[in-house]
Design an enzyme around this catalytic site. Structure first.
Site, PDB file in Angstrom:
ATOM      1  N   GLY A  53       6.605  20.218  24.818  1.00 25.06           N
ATOM      2  CA  GLY A  53       5.668  19.121  24.626  1.00 25.06           C
ATOM      3  C   GLY A  53       5.998  18.327  23.375  1.00 25.06           C
ATOM      4  N   SER A  54       4.968  17.842  22.711  1.00 26.61           N
ATOM      5  CA  SER A  54       5.171  16.956  21.556  1.00 26.61           C
ATOM      6  C   SER A  54       5.740  17.664  20.333  1.00 26.61           C
ATOM      7  CB  SER A  54       3.854  16.271  21.184  1.00 26.61           C
ATOM      8  OG  SER A  54       3.478  15.357  22.205  1.00 26.61           O
ATOM      9  N   THR A  55       5.785  19.008  20.335  1.00 25.79           N
ATOM     10  CA  THR A  55       6.411  19.705  19.210  1.00 25.79           C
ATOM     11  C   THR A  55       7.924  19.458  19.188  1.00 25.79           C
ATOM     12  OG1 THR A  55       6.702  21.761  20.468  1.00 25.79           O
ATOM     13  CG2 THR A  55       4.655  21.509  19.221  1.00 25.79           C
TER      14      THR A  55
END
Length: 667
Positions: free
Chosen positions: A328-330
């Site tokens: 994801g956004s990590t």
């Protein structure tokens, strides 16, 4: 007329017969003498050894298995002695009748019988198998009096493995179990010296550190030469070579921190890995749910095995290194660093974010369809702009992304000293060609690249890989191999030998580029998606929230957790390091199907940092809020971590006598 006998002829015949008989007797005595010489002289040594072996027996003395400790000296695995009632099936005529008769002397439960028959299927008939363990002194006395009735049955003193922390850190510590036939077959290929060292040994490490450090923990088998009676029972000891106990394995994890993290997960599924970026030491290695390794020591019964194996929560799955998830956004901080290092973009490059990004006729949407307007690199991380990274991925291409992320360890085996690690997927055009069969599937389509920029698509990594990459980034591009073990302590000399690790690798990142990304991650905790969670923290940290899809949502559909089954909801992730100056910890955490990372994952990270950097421990109210995904900054007054009792009251029974209550050492 009377016939006259020829006396001379008769005497000659008699003399001949006597001579023949004498020669025969002499020949017979010669054979006896020759046989005596052969037995007494030629085969003297061999026959003496056989006679001695009939009188004596050499019995292996199984060594005490070494202990496993945490970094502060708290006992994670140890031994205790108990009597077992064992049957050698090949020496018993009627097995079922014998078991029933034994049941009149000692209590044998149905689960004991089921476990015995399971072991019988996995073992050879001449192996000694336990039908009852942990006999009381009274039960031992009752059987000993009646032993003559049960050929092939005996009482033996055995050492049993015990895990005082119960289900805490079970995936790290692992467990031991009886050596099965497959393992025995594998042992046949071992060097003769190693095979000899396992004579008499019935148990071996099956998982975790118990398996990875089996050779160190096992010890050296001793031998006892005893005089035996005609019935084969030992009468007296003639000579003895004592066994050498196994060495002590000291792990890098802090078991109190480990338990804190597991408690914060509560009944939720997920994983957390925390690494010291200065040396690669793994401070916490959490996979939830856990299991009690004590169940496996004597052979797990059918009911417990079925409960563990068939559970929808999969407690036996080591999610930290065998669970693979889209980041994801990590993933965005690594994408930002890739843009800087490859020259694709500068930190000041501005992209307009209208809340979506068009590629041909396909609309790639932002979370909540929120338009962020003008976005540079720092704001793209702080506000988690999808559009910025959709367009960046399109500019870079899949192979450029792959080549940059690979040295960071994403989609790669990290080499941690624990078996069973999964590789995950770091996609490339070559990867797709090698993993699909049909030509149309093997082809890489440009549209598949776009979602990779926000950590979706084919991207699939373990939390161990994510924490490893975060530790490398926080360390300025210096990559250490993660390791769970600190040292091996010699059981005789008490000397500790630090585990040899590989020299760190410098990935050659430019310092300004690394600092640009780390500053943006710090801003996430002060003005971005995790600002509420890190409000009032007594240190500066950096982080990145993430939300990863568990199932694909249609282009025209909106995500609504209330309309989805629990296992279909988004995963919550958080990637973080602290403190900002000279980081001492980097971590990756995922809470499965928990939604937004800032609500469920970031609060766990905050309290891990508080524990390590401020010696703080959440109070009961705060702990309850974290478990429910309702926490932000800590609620109320935190407890003092170093003053917390160990073992805590909710630990496994008997832990008080086995766990070492030593002061907590800072990593």
């Amino acid at each position: 007329m009377t016939e006259l006998r020829n006396i001379e002829a008769d005497l000659a015949q008699f003399r001949t017969r006597v001579l023949v008989a004498g020669m025969a007797v002499l020949f017979a005595f010669g054979l006896v003498a020759a046989r005596m010489v052969y037995l007494q002289v030629v085969r003297h040594e061999d026959l003496l050894a056989q006679a001695e072996s009939n009188r004596t027996a050499v019995l292996p003395v199984v060594p005490n298995r070494g202990q496993i400790l945490d970094r502060n000296g708290r006992v994670l695995a140890t031994n205790y002695s108990a009597y077992t009632l064992e049957i050698t099936p090949s020496k018993v005529e009627d097995l079922n009748a014998t078991i029933e008769a034994l049941g009149q002397l000692v209590e044998i439960h149905p689960r004991d019988k089921r476990r015995f028959h399971k072991l019988l299927e996995e073992s050879r008939r001449f192996d000694s198998l336990p039908i009852r363990t942990r006999l009381s002194d009274e039960e031992v006395a009752r059987f000993t009096v009646q032993r003559y009735r049960f050929p092939g049955v005996d009482v033996r003193a055995r050492l049993f493995r015990q895990y005082p922390s119960g289900d805490v850190a079970s995936h790290v510590i692992g467990y031991i179990g009886r050596i099965n036939q497959r393992e025995k077959d594998a042992m046949d290929d071992w060097p003769e010296e190693e095979q000899a060292n396992y004579r008499g040994t019935d148990y071996i490490g099956k998982l975790g550190a118990e398996q990875s450090y089996e050779r160190e923990l096992h010890g050296l088998t001793g031998f006892d030469r005893v005089e035996t009676s005609a019935g084969g029972r030992a009468v007296r000891s003639l000579a003895n070579t004592p066994a050498t106990p196994g060495n002590t394995v000291v792990l890098a994890i802090d078991i109190q921190l480990q338990k804190l993290v597991e408690d914060m997960f509560g009944d939720r599924r997920g994983a957390l890995v925390a690494i010291d970026p200065r040396n690669g030491e793994v401070l916490a290695f959490v996979s939830k749910p856990t299991f009690d390794p004590n169940l496996f020591v004597e052979g797990i019964d059918v009911e417990n095995w079925r409960a563990l194996n068939e559970s929808l929560d999969k407690p036996l799955l080591n999610r930290a290194m065998r669970g693979t998830y889209p980041p994801g956004s990590t993933y965005k901080p690594f994408m930002a660093l890739a843009a800087l290092e490859t020259g694709t973009r500068s930190a000041s490059t501005v992209i307009n974010d209208p809340g979506y990004w068009m590629f041909g006729n396909h609309k790639f949407r932002s979370h909540g369809d929120i338009a962020l307007g003008q976005v540079d690199m720092q704001r793209s991380i702080v506000k988690s702009s999808n559009v910025y990274y959709y367009s960046l991925a399109n500019e870079m291409g899949v192979d450029t992304m792959h080549d940059f992320m690979k040295p960071l360890g994403l989609g790669q085996i990290t080499g941690i000293d624990l078996g069973g690690e999964l590789r995950g997927v770091l996609p490339s055009q070559a990867w797709k060609r090698n993993n699909y069969k049909r030509p149309e599937q093997q082809r890489w389509y440009a549209g598949e690249t776009i979602s990779l920029g926000i950590g979706q698509g084919y991207n699939s990594f373990t939390m161990l890989q994510m924490a490893h990459a975060m530790a490398t980034l926080a360390g300025g591009g210096i990559k250490y191999r993660p390791h769970l073990t600190l040292a091996i302590e010699d059981v005789l000399t008490r000397k500790r030998t630090t585990i040899a690790t590989e020299a760190p690798e410098d990935l050659g990142f430019k310092r300004d580029n690394v600092e640009t990304v780390l500053r943006a991650m710090q801003a996430v905790t002060t003005e971005g998606t995790s600002a509420r969670v890190f409000s009032g923290a007594g240190y500066a940290s950096g982080g990145k929230t993430g939300t990863a899809q568990a199932v694909t949502i249609g282009q025209k559909d909106r995500y609504d957790a209330r309309k989805l089954e629990e296992h279909q909801r988004d995963h919550a992730l958080y990637l973080a390091f602290a403190p900002v100056v000279q980081p001492r910890i980097a971590l990756a955490v995922i809470v499965e199907n928990a939604g937004f990372g800032a609500a469920s994952a970031a609060p766990i990270a905050r309290r891990v940092f508080d524990y390590l950097l401020l010696d703080q421990y959440p109070n009961a109210q705060d702990m309850a809020a974290v478990r429910q995904g309702l926490a932000g900054a800590p609620i109320g007054t935190p407890l003092k971590a170093s003053a917390m009792p160990w073992p805590p009251q909710d630990l496994a029974p008997g832990a008080e006598a086995l766990a070492t209550d030593s002061p907590r050492a800072a990593p």
